[in-house]
Design an enzyme around this catalytic site. Structure first.
Site, PDB file in Angstrom:
ATOM      1  N   GLU A 190      -5.277  -5.077  -6.832  1.00 44.09           N
ATOM      2  CA  GLU A 190      -6.167  -5.857  -5.957  1.00 44.09           C
ATOM      3  C   GLU A 190      -7.545  -5.205  -5.938  1.00 44.09           C
ATOM      4  O   GLU A 190      -7.729  -4.152  -5.349  1.00 44.09           O
ATOM      5  CB  GLU A 190      -5.590  -5.998  -4.541  1.00 44.09           C
ATOM      6  CG  GLU A 190      -5.083  -4.714  -3.907  1.00 44.09           C
ATOM      7  CD  GLU A 190      -4.510  -4.947  -2.516  1.00 44.09           C
ATOM      8  OE1 GLU A 190      -3.476  -5.613  -2.430  1.00 44.09           O
ATOM      9  OE2 GLU A 190      -5.117  -4.469  -1.538  1.00 44.09           O
ATOM     10  N   ASP A 207       0.804  -1.216   0.000  1.00 41.13           N
ATOM     11  CA  ASP A 207       0.000   0.000   0.000  1.00 41.13           C
ATOM     12  C   ASP A 207       0.841   1.272   0.000  1.00 41.13           C
ATOM     13  O   ASP A 207       0.351   2.340  -0.356  1.00 41.13           O
ATOM     14  CB  ASP A 207      -0.922   0.032   1.221  1.00 41.13           C
ATOM     15  CG  ASP A 207      -1.990  -1.046   1.177  1.00 41.13           C
ATOM     16  OD1 ASP A 207      -1.763  -2.063   0.507  1.00 41.13           O
ATOM     17  OD2 ASP A 207      -3.042  -0.877   1.815  1.00 41.13           O
TER      18      ASP A 207
END
Length: 879
Positions: A529, A460
């Site tokens: 994702e 992230d």
């Protein structure tokens, strides 16, 4: 906005399968008695893997390592656990908590049990020989930290053995005794917020021990005066030419003695031999390099693009003519490159662009290695048409890489989010050392595998400048060849620049039309994702891990569901259920809920992959480059984020994706009603015909036309729009039949659509979803006239202990037989045969149509019963 995931508080196979599952000591089940006897090999070049352990909490085993690692220490009352066993895995193997998959039994584990270290111990026999060195090798770290003891002597402490991934090797020759010896490892408690370990974040309920302990093999390796380590092969193709290759073989030769030594290192690969004499000073290590030119090499490709040939490379060291050590490895000749297209990353394999279509992999919750199950999952992956698996922060053990090499499935690896790994700005000097050792150790372990095509050094967030350098230096030391990416999110770092990937969600429900918009998670660029959240299994599966009260609670969309996530964002069915009610009608009971769930899961999963397939041939920033479905599989039985479930049952989620990912496929677009033909192969297809038929919900035909359509190589082609006849019912059907020049059907795709569209509110929502402003109207599908079908089946034997059952279903009535599901049973009324690889399922037949689908499975999974086929549908009673 990215995944804002705080750490939750501590809460208590296919034909040729034998070829895919190499011999291994991996064992996910209980070990009988006090374990297997182990006699360490005495010959140079041999390795002995510790087959199992005795395990005990330090709250009970309170003695020092000096005592516990003594060969004569009594470990009576200790548990025998598998070779690769976290503490929780060992307790589960010994049935301490009953079925931890069922209901909330996982809560039986007391978190306080894992706040102290646990001991692992193994007694083995040795017969040390003069001139033979013995090395104790940890092929992965000890979670979270370890003390290593042998025969009463500490070999290494928690200041050395830290983290999940660093590898370690210790020369223990001087500590070995003839006869009984004992090795003991003390594993410290695990906290993913404090150490660089493994964390399941919000993927499921969390392992109570936070994966404390061992999860990789521990070896005892023998060599003479010279050891060989790190045999690996680099390949280079002069693209676009594939007719030649440069192959570079490298291996480290290490002098284990205090005196100078001369060794001969020789080996072979690709039909060529190599040899070199080398002088090594006392305790010196040198890297030997052999460069070979290979003519007409066999090129490794992902399975949809070509074959998967593998080469073997060997190396052997002799000193004064006597064997000293040996190594061998497999590799594939292929080249992976990447480039930026309007800010988005595109990968190329052997010079050919590839649309990455994959899923996010979840290791077993307790990090157990079940080789047969992994092989079955890899076969389902390939059958589903996925070409990639993403390993986020859970780089599996070696078996999955070997299988991927042989099956042509790509693997992308890297670190995880939302734990210590993400907070690189706060890394201490020790953290930096462990991070570098982790990157180097993992890279060296997997670098020979042609299936591995990229390394993400962040998820992230990108690492800070200093840590980026640490990772890049580590990967350089490991001779890493494939593209390195700074993060799975759209982040940048000083050396690597922009990631070219996006992580804009969603992680929860979105309607099919969402995926075609270039905003957020729509089909533009590389989405690392994304997925629509809920994945409710069929009722048979729900009964395996939920009580009846928990099953009934599924219709309460605001209730906490234990088999969802510990995260508040994903712990309730929530607006996924609101969409189900508005689109298909509020379920009358939980059985109706499960039935309608399959429809909703199928259509949006199909759309997600189809949208990216269609837009692979767009240009600029709108071009689709990759999509990773979040997630592929389950670490533990759950109700969300999977394409097939924990028991490898395949439901609406799986078959929606499978339909979309066919190598040659005709599809509809929810945004502009266009049609497209997608071809994932490297050869164009000629002479194709596309039959497009529109039906009202009662099965009457409203439009029918056939078009000549192209299928260009490795891309998509728009082939007009869907006919728009007047007089359509609110809910209606579309059938696409793609046929070859002889009229043979090669693809079939059926949609259920509505004259009222789903629309989205892009100004609302949060990082994990975009809300709907309007819902499509498919409620009339619940009042379709009852369908009538006939069913016949035949079963034939196959290879490698497998067989296949073909099921022919004919619509004998006058109405649509909608969303028919076939399942295979162990005898009449028996449980479902799993895993089963179905060619298709959840099919829709119009009056007079017939379709045959096929399931392959292991004969032994029938348990001696006869295979019995059950068929039911949305408007067809079970038969």
């Amino acid at each position: 906005m990215l995944r804002n995931r705080p750490l939750p508080t501590l809460v208590v196979a296919a034909v040729g399968l034998a070829l895919l599952v190499p011999g291994t000591s991996a064992n996910a089940g209980p070990v009988p008695g006090t374990g297997a006897a182990l006699k360490v090999a005495a010959a140079p070049g041999q390795t002995s893997t510790i087959p199992d352990w005795r395990m005990q909490t330090s709250a009970t085993a309170t003695q020092s390592g000096t005592v516990i690692s003594g060969p004569g220490y009594s470990d009576a009352g200790w548990l025998t656990v598998p070779a690769r066993s976290t503490v929780m895995a060992g307790l589960v193997a010994n049935n301490r908590y009953g079925d931890v998959n069922y209901s909330d039994n996982l809560k039986k584990a007391n978190a306080n049990d894992f706040k102290v270290p646990w001991w692992y111990r193994k007694v083995f026999q040795a017969d040390p020989q003069p001139g033979v060195n013995t090395f104790l090798k940890l092929n992965g770290g000890v979670i979270s930290r370890g003390e290593v003891w042998l025969n009463g002597t500490k070999v290494a402490g928690t200041d050395t053995v830290i983290g999940a991934y660093p590898t370690h090797e210790f020369n223990v020759t001087g500590l070995l005794r003839k006869g009984d010896n004992a090795v003991a490892i003390k594993a410290s408690p695990s906290d993913p917020a404090k150490d660089l370990v493994i964390h399941f974040i919000d993927w499921s309920q969390l392992p109570p021990d936070r994966n404390q302990g061992l999860f990789r093999d521990v070896d005892l390796a023998q060599s003479g005066a010279v050891s060989l380590r790190g045999l690996h092969v680099l390949s280079d193709l002069p693209l676009p030419n594939l007719n030649t290759a440069t192959v570079t073989v490298k291996v480290d030769a290490r002098n284990n003695t205090g005196s100078a030594v001369t060794t001969t290192v020789s080996g072979s690969t690709a039909g060529q031999n190599y040899s070199q004499n080398v002088s090594l000073a006392a305790n010196e290590t040198k890297t030997l390099t052999f460069t070979l030119n290979v003519t007409n090499p066999q090129i490794w490709w992902p399975y949809q693009m070509g074959a998967q040939p593998l080469y073997e490379a060997t190396a052997a060291a002799t000193v004064s003519g006597a064997a000293s050590d040996q190594q061998k490895t497999t590799f594939g000749i292929r080249e992976v490159t990447s480039k930026m297209i309007s800010g988005n990353i595109q990968y190329q394999i052997n010079g050919k662009p590839i649309l990455i279509r994959g899923g996010g992999w979840a290791s077993d919750l307790f990090l157990r290695t079940n080789v047969q199950k992994i092989a079955d999952e890899m076969l389902l992956t390939k059958s589903m048409g996925l070409n990639t698996i993403r390993l986020e922060g859970k780089p599996e053990n070696d078996e999955i890489y070997d299988m991927a090499d042989r099956m042509g499935i790509l693997l992308m690896t890297g670190w995880e989010c939302c734990s210590k790994w993400q907070g690189t700005g706060g890394f201490t000097d020790e953290d930096k050392r462990v991070a570098g050792a982790s990157a180097e150790g993992e890279a060296k372990r997997i670098r020979n595998h042609p299936s591995v095509f990229t390394f993400l050094i962040g998820s992230d967030e990108a690492p800070v400048t200093a840590v980026e350098k640490i990772y890049l230096d580590a990967l350089k030391r490991a001779d890493w060849q494939t593209p390195i990416v700074t993060a799975a999110a759209r982040r940048s770092s000083p050396q690597l620049g922009d990631s070219g990937m996006k992580m804009d969600g969603p992680y929860w429900w979105e309607p099919p039309v969402y995926w075609y918009n270039n905003q957020k998670g729509g089909s533009a660029g590389f989405a690392s994702e994304i997925g629509p959240g809920l994945a409710i299994p069929e009722m048979d599966e729900l009964r395996k891990f939920l009580s009846q009260a928990e099953i009934n609670k599924l219709t309460d969309y605001n209730a906490q569901q234990y088999h969802l996530s510990p995260s508040g964002n994903f712990s309730k069915i929530g607006f996924w259920g609101t969409a189900l009610d508005n689109r298909y009608g509020k379920p009358s009971n939980v059985d109706d809920f499960v039935k309608k769930a399959q429809l909703q899961q199928y259509e949006t999963n199909r759309a997600q992959f189809e949208a990216f397939g269609r837009d692979f041939s767009d240009t600029g920033a709108n071009q689709a480059q990759g999509v990773i479905y979040w997630m592929q599989n389950d670490p533990w039985p759950k109700l969300f984020w999977h394409l097939y479930n924990y028991n490898l049952a395949t439901a609406g989620s799986y078959f929606g994706a499978k339909t979309a990912n066919k190598a040659l496929h005709a599809q509809y677009s929810y945004d502009d009603k266009s049609l497209a033909v997608v071809n994932m192969g490297l050869e164009a297809k000629q002479g194709l015909q596309l039959q497009v038929t529109v039906f009202n919900s009662d099965g009457t035909q409203k439009a029918n036309e056939t078009r000549s359509v192209p299928a260009k190589a490795n891309g998509s082609v728009r082939v007009g729009t869907l006919p728009q006849p007047s007089g359509l019912s609110t809910a209606y059907f579309v059938r696409l039949l793609l046929k070859d020049s002889s009229g043979k059907e090669i693809d079939r795709n059926v949609y259920w659509l509505s004259t009222k569209a789903d629309t989205l509110n892009y100004n609302g929502g949060d990082w994990y979803y975009t809300p709907q402003a309007q819902y499509t109207d498919l409620k009339s599908l619940s009042s379709l006239k009852a369908g009538q079908v006939s069913v016949s089946s035949t079963t034939t034997p196959g290879a490698d202990g497998r067989q296949a059952t073909s099921v022919t279903i004919k619509n004998t009535g006058t109405s649509v037989a909608f969303f028919l599901r076939a399942s295979l049973r162990k005898g009449q009324g028996g449980p479902e045969v799993l895993p089963a690889d179905w060619s298709d399922n959840y099919i829709t037949l119009f009056p007079g149509e017939t379709q045959t689908i096929r399931a392959e499975y292991r004969t032994s999974d029938l348990g001696g019963a006869q295979p019995v086929v059950e068929v039911s549908g949305h408007n067809v009673s079970k038969r």
